[in-house]
Write a protein that holds these residues in place. Structure first.
Motif, PDB file in Angstrom:
ATOM      1  N   TYR A 137     -30.426  -0.275 -24.248  1.00  0.00           N
ATOM      2  CA  TYR A 137     -31.653  -0.525 -24.005  1.00  0.00           C
ATOM      3  C   TYR A 137     -32.411   0.310 -22.922  1.00  0.00           C
ATOM      4  N   ILE A 138     -31.816   1.253 -22.414  1.00  0.00           N
ATOM      5  CA  ILE A 138     -32.350   2.220 -21.554  1.00  0.00           C
ATOM      6  C   ILE A 138     -33.330   3.128 -22.112  1.00  0.00           C
ATOM      7  N   PRO A 139     -34.561   3.039 -22.190  1.00  0.00           N
ATOM      8  CA  PRO A 139     -35.344   4.139 -22.823  1.00  0.00           C
ATOM      9  C   PRO A 139     -35.364   5.269 -22.156  1.00  0.00           C
ATOM     10  N   PRO A 140     -35.438   6.589 -22.674  1.00  0.00           N
ATOM     11  CA  PRO A 140     -35.648   7.854 -21.999  1.00  0.00           C
ATOM     12  C   PRO A 140     -37.060   7.927 -21.423  1.00  0.00           C
ATOM     13  N   ASN A 141     -37.225   7.969 -20.149  1.00  0.00           N
ATOM     14  CA  ASN A 141     -38.331   7.626 -19.392  1.00  0.00           C
ATOM     15  C   ASN A 141     -38.676   9.094 -18.621  1.00  0.00           C
ATOM     16  N   PRO A 142     -38.889  10.215 -19.071  1.00  0.00           N
ATOM     17  CA  PRO A 142     -39.126  11.274 -18.019  1.00  0.00           C
ATOM     18  C   PRO A 142     -40.296  11.139 -17.418  1.00  0.00           C
ATOM     19  N   SER A 143     -40.141  11.492 -15.972  1.00  0.00           N
ATOM     20  CA  SER A 143     -41.300  11.216 -15.116  1.00  0.00           C
ATOM     21  C   SER A 143     -42.442  12.248 -15.190  1.00  0.00           C
ATOM     22  N   GLU A 144     -43.682  11.973 -15.314  1.00  0.00           N
ATOM     23  CA  GLU A 144     -44.810  12.505 -15.493  1.00  0.00           C
ATOM     24  C   GLU A 144     -44.965  13.528 -14.607  1.00  0.00           C
ATOM     25  N   ASN A 145     -44.607  13.060 -13.409  1.00  0.00           N
ATOM     26  CA  ASN A 145     -44.561  14.109 -12.319  1.00  0.00           C
ATOM     27  C   ASN A 145     -43.660  15.433 -12.291  1.00  0.00           C
ATOM     28  N   SER A 146     -42.593  15.133 -12.903  1.00  0.00           N
ATOM     29  CA  SER A 146     -41.812  16.157 -13.192  1.00  0.00           C
ATOM     30  C   SER A 146     -42.411  17.575 -13.709  1.00  0.00           C
ATOM     31  N   PHE A 147     -43.359  17.333 -14.436  1.00  0.00           N
ATOM     32  CA  PHE A 147     -44.176  18.452 -15.334  1.00  0.00           C
ATOM     33  C   PHE A 147     -45.255  18.988 -14.803  1.00  0.00           C
ATOM     34  N   THR A 148     -45.794  18.488 -13.449  1.00  0.00           N
ATOM     35  CA  THR A 148     -46.963  19.027 -12.965  1.00  0.00           C
ATOM     36  C   THR A 148     -46.960  20.441 -12.288  1.00  0.00           C
ATOM     37  N   ASP A 149     -45.722  20.782 -12.216  1.00  0.00           N
ATOM     38  CA  ASP A 149     -45.388  22.241 -11.551  1.00  0.00           C
ATOM     39  C   ASP A 149     -45.595  23.156 -12.604  1.00  0.00           C
ATOM     40  N   LEU A 150     -45.495  22.965 -13.951  1.00  0.00           N
ATOM     41  CA  LEU A 150     -45.675  23.774 -15.174  1.00  0.00           C
ATOM     42  C   LEU A 150     -47.050  24.270 -15.162  1.00  0.00           C
ATOM     43  N   ASP A 151     -46.983  25.370 -15.813  1.00  0.00           N
ATOM     44  CA  ASP A 151     -48.530  25.908 -16.057  1.00  0.00           C
ATOM     45  C   ASP A 151     -49.204  25.103 -17.210  1.00  0.00           C
ATOM     46  N   PRO A 152     -50.219  24.847 -17.160  1.00  0.00           N
ATOM     47  CA  PRO A 152     -51.222  24.025 -18.056  1.00  0.00           C
ATOM     48  C   PRO A 152     -50.685  24.389 -19.470  1.00  0.00           C
ATOM     49  N   TRP A 153     -50.750  25.685 -19.794  1.00  0.00           N
ATOM     50  CA  TRP A 153     -50.325  25.904 -21.267  1.00  0.00           C
ATOM     51  C   TRP A 153     -48.975  25.380 -21.514  1.00  0.00           C
ATOM     52  N   THR A 154     -48.254  25.504 -20.878  1.00  0.00           N
ATOM     53  CA  THR A 154     -46.872  25.096 -21.031  1.00  0.00           C
ATOM     54  C   THR A 154     -46.763  23.511 -21.045  1.00  0.00           C
ATOM     55  N   GLN A 155     -47.592  22.771 -20.315  1.00  0.00           N
ATOM     56  CA  GLN A 155     -47.741  21.413 -20.255  1.00  0.00           C
ATOM     57  C   GLN A 155     -48.314  20.854 -21.626  1.00  0.00           C
ATOM     58  N   SER A 156     -49.234  21.647 -22.251  1.00  0.00           N
ATOM     59  CA  SER A 156     -49.911  21.525 -23.490  1.00  0.00           C
ATOM     60  C   SER A 156     -48.883  21.146 -24.590  1.00  0.00           C
ATOM     61  N   LEU A 157     -47.589  21.963 -24.397  1.00  0.00           N
ATOM     62  CA  LEU A 157     -46.690  22.123 -25.248  1.00  0.00           C
ATOM     63  C   LEU A 157     -45.665  20.906 -25.418  1.00  0.00           C
ATOM     64  N   ILE A 158     -45.832  19.955 -24.309  1.00  0.00           N
ATOM     65  CA  ILE A 158     -44.756  18.928 -24.210  1.00  0.00           C
ATOM     66  C   ILE A 158     -45.217  17.831 -25.010  1.00  0.00           C
ATOM     67  N   GLY A 159     -44.068  17.399 -25.942  1.00  0.00           N
ATOM     68  CA  GLY A 159     -44.408  16.411 -26.983  1.00  0.00           C
ATOM     69  C   GLY A 159     -44.666  17.173 -28.316  1.00  0.00           C
ATOM     70  N   VAL A 160     -44.750  18.586 -28.473  1.00  0.00           N
ATOM     71  CA  VAL A 160     -45.373  18.908 -29.819  1.00  0.00           C
ATOM     72  C   VAL A 160     -44.098  18.902 -30.816  1.00  0.00           C
ATOM     73  N   ILE A 161     -43.150  19.550 -29.933  1.00  0.00           N
ATOM     74  CA  ILE A 161     -41.868  19.505 -31.123  1.00  0.00           C
ATOM     75  C   ILE A 161     -41.017  18.140 -30.975  1.00  0.00           C
ATOM     76  N   GLN A 162     -40.690  17.614 -32.252  1.00  0.00           N
ATOM     77  CA  GLN A 162     -40.202  16.505 -32.318  1.00  0.00           C
ATOM     78  C   GLN A 162     -38.706  16.614 -32.776  1.00  0.00           C
ATOM     79  N   LEU A 163     -37.645  16.101 -31.967  1.00  0.00           N
ATOM     80  CA  LEU A 163     -36.236  16.515 -32.487  1.00  0.00           C
ATOM     81  C   LEU A 163     -35.833  15.337 -33.383  1.00  0.00           C
TER      82      LEU A 163
END
Length: 80
Positions: free
Chosen positions: A36-62
């Motif tokens: 019951y532990i849902p994966p919960n990536p911290s939004e703060n962990s992506f703040t160091d990424l380039d904005p273009w790279t941030q826009s790709l987060i969640g695009v690919i569905q595994l």
């Protein structure tokens, strides 16, 4: 049966049986907790990424398929 009644009955068991009960309960709790532990990536962990790279987060569905099976399929296709 209340929790208090269950505790009283458990305390009447021999120590070896109580250890087995504790191990069984701990194993059960660990398994249920992991389910019951849902994966919960911290939004703060992506703040160091380039904005273009941030826009790709969640695009690919595994897919839910086994990664090892996918890799074996890939190798079979590549080398057959």
């Amino acid at each position: 049966m209340t929790l208090q009644e269950l505790q009283n009955q458990a305390l009447q068991l021999p120590i070896s049986d109580r250890w087995r009960l504790v191990q069984s309960l701990l194993s059960s709790i660990q398994q249920e907790t992991l389910l019951y532990i849902p994966p919960n990536p911290s939004e703060n962990s992506f703040t160091d990424l380039d904005p273009w790279t941030q826009s790709l987060i969640g695009v690919i569905q595994l897919s839910a398929e086994d990664p090892m099976e996918s890799y074996v399929d890939y190798l079979e296709d590549k080398y057959s």
